[in-house]
Design an enzyme around this catalytic site. Structure first.
Site, PDB file in Angstrom:
ATOM      1  N   HIS A  95      12.069 -47.326  -7.927  1.00 35.69           N
ATOM      2  CA  HIS A  95      13.152 -47.474  -6.946  1.00 35.69           C
ATOM      3  C   HIS A  95      13.421 -46.074  -6.394  1.00 35.69           C
ATOM      4  O   HIS A  95      13.288 -45.083  -7.125  1.00 35.69           O
ATOM      5  CB  HIS A  95      14.399 -48.053  -7.625  1.00 35.69           C
ATOM      6  CG  HIS A  95      15.441 -48.434  -6.627  1.00 35.69           C
ATOM      7  ND1 HIS A  95      16.269 -47.503  -6.041  1.00 35.69           N
ATOM      8  CD2 HIS A  95      15.783 -49.631  -6.095  1.00 35.69           C
ATOM      9  CE1 HIS A  95      17.068 -48.128  -5.185  1.00 35.69           C
ATOM     10  NE2 HIS A  95      16.789 -49.426  -5.209  1.00 35.69           N
ATOM     11  N   GLU A 143      11.301 -50.900   0.607  1.00 36.93           N
ATOM     12  CA  GLU A 143      12.714 -50.501   0.701  1.00 36.93           C
ATOM     13  C   GLU A 143      12.841 -49.127   1.353  1.00 36.93           C
ATOM     14  O   GLU A 143      12.751 -48.109   0.658  1.00 36.93           O
ATOM     15  CB  GLU A 143      13.341 -50.393  -0.702  1.00 36.93           C
ATOM     16  CG  GLU A 143      13.698 -51.695  -1.346  1.00 36.93           C
ATOM     17  CD  GLU A 143      14.943 -51.556  -2.242  1.00 36.93           C
ATOM     18  OE1 GLU A 143      15.880 -50.806  -1.886  1.00 36.93           O
ATOM     19  OE2 GLU A 143      14.971 -52.184  -3.279  1.00 36.93           O
TER      20      GLU A 143
HETATM   21  O1  G3P Z   1      17.228 -52.356  -4.858  1.00 37.14           O
HETATM   22  C1  G3P Z   1      18.006 -52.804  -3.806  1.00 37.14           C
HETATM   23  C2  G3P Z   1      18.734 -51.755  -3.128  1.00 37.14           C
HETATM   24  O2  G3P Z   1      18.223 -50.469  -3.162  1.00 37.14           O
HETATM   25  C3  G3P Z   1      19.267 -52.126  -1.808  1.00 37.14           C
HETATM   26  O3  G3P Z   1      20.542 -51.609  -1.820  1.00 37.14           O
HETATM   27  O4  G3P Z   1      22.898 -51.613  -1.260  1.00 37.14           O
HETATM   28  O5  G3P Z   1      21.195 -51.565   0.553  1.00 37.14           O
HETATM   29  O6  G3P Z   1      21.508 -53.635  -0.790  1.00 37.14           O
HETATM   30  P1  G3P Z   1      21.585 -52.140  -0.771  1.00 37.14           P
END
Ligand code: G3P
Length: 230
Positions: A95, A143
């Site tokens: 992550h 991500e």
């Molecule tokens: O692992 C999920 C995360 O990094 C996304 O975070 O707060 O943008 O939903 P968020």
């Protein structure tokens, strides 16, 4: 076609420790009961992993991180074997808030295969996604770190990159890894678009943890995911 997955990453948010964390788990279980076509998963803080595993009924439980060491003289590390021993279903790795080298991702994927547990490996851009997908973890999550926690979703803000990530994950993993995505996902519409662009699931943190009504918010995500089942 695999069932869509909703993975809730609880990070280290203060709202989800101790009793509050277990209440959140029971909300997830309640919503999961209503949407059998959707897979629900949660990644609690490592300090809560054991109690989450003991209290869950059907929700899948993942560690937020693991270290590539066996059990032994490794102070402060989290062996994958310990995660398996607890009864968790697997781990997130790489992550952007807990990055590791590609060598470490590779070692975790290999160990997890032996232990028969799952790996959800994250990557922040197409180049990283491509390298990670070639290791064939169970899930590869695109991500973009700059969108995390912004409320601006990867599916609305980066449709072309998202589609490209899906194609690369399928190609590099020879269809072994399931493409998912996360960052900024805040509404049912964000989930719907992610699935339309080829992701088979989403990773969500702040929009769920900070929601005034978590059950309502998760139901909104689940309805969107369910509508993508065909
Ligand atoms: O692992 C999920 C995360 O990094 C996304 O975070 O707060 O943008 O939903 P968020």
């Amino acid at each position: 076609m695999s069932r869509p997955v909703i993975i809730l990453n609880l990070k280290s948010y203060k709202e989800v420790f101790g009793e509050e964390g277990l209440k959140v788990l029971s909300i997830i279980e309640e919503v999961a009961d209503k949407f059998p076509q959707v897979i629900f998963a949660v990644a609690p803080n490592i300090t809560c992993l054991s109690e989450f595993v003991k209290s869950r009924r059907k929700v899948r439980i993942y560690s937020q991180h693991a270290d590539p060491f066996p059990m032994g003289a490794y102070t402060g590390h989290i062996p994958l074997e310990a995660i398996k021993l607890l009864g968790a279903d697997g781990t997130l790795i790489n992550h952007s808030e807990r990055p590791v080298s590609i060598k470490t991702v590779s070692s975790i994927v290999e160990q997890a295969r032996h232990l028969a547990i799952e790996v959800i490996a994250c990557g922040g851009d197409i180049k990283e996604i491509s390298k990670i997908a070639s290791l064939k973890p169970n899930y590869v999550a695109f991500e973009p770190p700059e969108l995390i926690g912004t409320g601006i979703s990867v599916s609305k803000a980066r449709p072309e990159e998202l589609k490209a990530s899906v194609a690369i994950i399928v190609e590099q993993s020879e269809s072994r890894s399931i493409p998912i995505c996360g960052a900024g996902i805040s509404s049912g519409e964000d989930v719907k678009l992610a699935l339309e662009y080829g992701a088979r699931g989403v990773l969500i943190a702040s929009a769920f943890v900070k929601a005034r009504n978590k059950k309502e918010k998760l139901t909104e995500f689940a309805l969107a995911a369910e509508s993508a089942v065909y």
